[in-house]
Design a protein around this motif. Structure first.
Motif, mmCIF file in Angstrom:
data_model
loop_
_atom_site.group_PDB
_atom_site.id
_atom_site.type_symbol
_atom_site.label_atom_id
_atom_site.label_comp_id
_atom_site.label_asym_id
_atom_site.label_seq_id
_atom_site.Cartn_x
_atom_site.Cartn_y
_atom_site.Cartn_z
ATOM 1 N N GLN A 171 -35.555 -31.487 -10.560
ATOM 2 C CA GLN A 171 -34.933 -30.817 -11.694
ATOM 3 C C GLN A 171 -33.962 -29.775 -11.168
ATOM 4 O O GLN A 171 -34.243 -29.101 -10.175
ATOM 5 C CB GLN A 171 -35.982 -30.133 -12.569
ATOM 6 N N SER B 167 -31.037 -26.585 -12.402
ATOM 7 C CA SER B 167 -30.564 -25.659 -13.420
ATOM 8 C C SER B 167 -29.270 -25.059 -12.876
ATOM 9 O O SER B 167 -29.177 -24.766 -11.687
ATOM 10 C CB SER B 167 -31.602 -24.561 -13.658
ATOM 11 N N GLU C 116 -19.885 -31.956 -17.890
ATOM 12 C CA GLU C 116 -21.024 -32.438 -17.130
ATOM 13 C C GLU C 116 -20.694 -32.503 -15.649
ATOM 14 O O GLU C 116 -19.535 -32.493 -15.262
ATOM 15 C CB GLU C 116 -21.469 -33.825 -17.611
ATOM 16 N N TYR D 268 -22.421 -34.687 -11.989
ATOM 17 C CA TYR D 268 -23.309 -35.803 -11.676
ATOM 18 C C TYR D 268 -22.987 -36.355 -10.303
ATOM 19 O O TYR D 268 -21.996 -35.969 -9.672
ATOM 20 C CB TYR D 268 -23.155 -36.910 -12.736
ATOM 21 N N SER E 271 -26.938 -37.257 -15.583
ATOM 22 C CA SER E 271 -26.030 -36.135 -15.355
ATOM 23 C C SER E 271 -26.606 -34.847 -15.925
ATOM 24 O O SER E 271 -27.534 -34.857 -16.721
ATOM 25 C CB SER E 271 -24.661 -36.420 -15.981
ATOM 26 N N TYR E 272 -26.020 -33.732 -15.501
ATOM 27 C CA TYR E 272 -26.364 -32.410 -16.020
ATOM 28 C C TYR E 272 -25.196 -31.994 -16.904
ATOM 29 O O TYR E 272 -24.047 -31.974 -16.453
ATOM 30 C CB TYR E 272 -26.556 -31.425 -14.861
ATOM 31 N N THR E 273 -25.455 -31.687 -18.178
ATOM 32 C CA THR E 273 -24.378 -31.461 -19.137
ATOM 33 C C THR E 273 -24.259 -29.992 -19.541
ATOM 34 O O THR E 273 -25.146 -29.184 -19.255
ATOM 35 C CB THR E 273 -24.599 -32.297 -20.415
ATOM 36 N N ASP F 214 -27.169 -28.575 -21.222
ATOM 37 C CA ASP F 214 -28.307 -28.254 -20.364
ATOM 38 C C ASP F 214 -28.125 -26.922 -19.640
ATOM 39 O O ASP F 214 -29.063 -26.425 -19.016
ATOM 40 C CB ASP F 214 -28.499 -29.348 -19.302
ATOM 41 N N SER F 215 -26.924 -26.364 -19.692
ATOM 42 C CA SER F 215 -26.575 -25.173 -18.910
ATOM 43 C C SER F 215 -27.632 -24.068 -19.028
ATOM 44 O O SER F 215 -28.025 -23.689 -20.124
ATOM 45 C CB SER F 215 -25.212 -24.641 -19.370
ATOM 46 N N LYS G 87 -33.409 -29.402 -15.868
ATOM 47 C CA LYS G 87 -33.354 -30.773 -16.382
ATOM 48 C C LYS G 87 -33.609 -31.741 -15.228
ATOM 49 O O LYS G 87 -33.080 -31.554 -14.129
ATOM 50 C CB LYS G 87 -31.981 -31.063 -16.981
ATOM 51 N N ILE H 8 -32.894 -34.754 -13.061
ATOM 52 C CA ILE H 8 -31.718 -35.580 -12.794
ATOM 53 C C ILE H 8 -32.057 -36.808 -11.955
ATOM 54 O O ILE H 8 -31.226 -37.690 -11.787
ATOM 55 C CB ILE H 8 -30.584 -34.780 -12.120
#
Length: 160
Positions: free
Chosen positions: A6, A8, A16, A18, A84-86, A89-90, A94, A96
């Motif tokens: 995960q 952050s 995003e 990725y 991906s981290y979007t 999600d900021s 999350k 990944i």
């Protein structure tokens, strides 16, 4: 045992970020579940790496023999878990990626190079991002904004 990676981060003007391609290298440190020995250096695995599993008919992304107890351990990247981290999600952790671990536990992660990102307002693509220092800064000329990934953190969580 399945272990999720995960992350952050704070995203500025990015939709995003990725990884891309089966050759992206995931650099991790591992701990042997049998004796507790840790890899002194980061080792890597990728989706494109496949080896016959030491004890079974499946394949895995990494096989590592413990230097202390000589046990042969393996780890496999679960392909369908990659995401991906979007911007939504900021600031939150999350998942990944998920690893299927046999005999080892991931204990450290080094993001390094090869990440990609997309601008929030312009859809500008940013390639080959280096996150070695846990932050990245650039400028989106189409949108006229600075873009960044900062406060990058990670954790490993056991999942079912």
């Amino acid at each position: 045992m399945k272990t999720a990676l995960q992350i952050s981060a704070q995203l500025e003007n990015l939709n995003e970020f990725y990884t891309i391609g089966e050759d992206f290298r995931w650099y991790i440190k591992l701990k042997c579940c049998n004796c507790g020995e840790e890899t002194p250096e980061f080792v890597y695995c990728s989706l494109g790496d496949t080896y016959p599993a030491p004890h079974g008919k499946s394949s895995c992304s990494l096989i590592l023999k413990c230097k202390l107890c000589k046990r042969e351990n393996s780890l496999d990247i679960i392909k369908d878990s990659l995401c991906s981290y979007t911007s939504e999600d900021s600031g939150k952790f999350k998942t990944i990626l998920v690893f299927d671990c046999r005999g080892v536990t991931p204990i450290d992660f080094s993001p390094r190079v090869g990440w990609e990102a997309v601008g929030l307002e312009s859809d500008t693509s940013f390639a080959d991002i280096d996150l070695s220092s846990s932050e990245w800064y650039d400028y989106d000329e189409k949108a006229g904004n600075s873009v960044s990934i900062t406060e990058l953190k990670f954790q490993f969580v056991t999942v079912k």
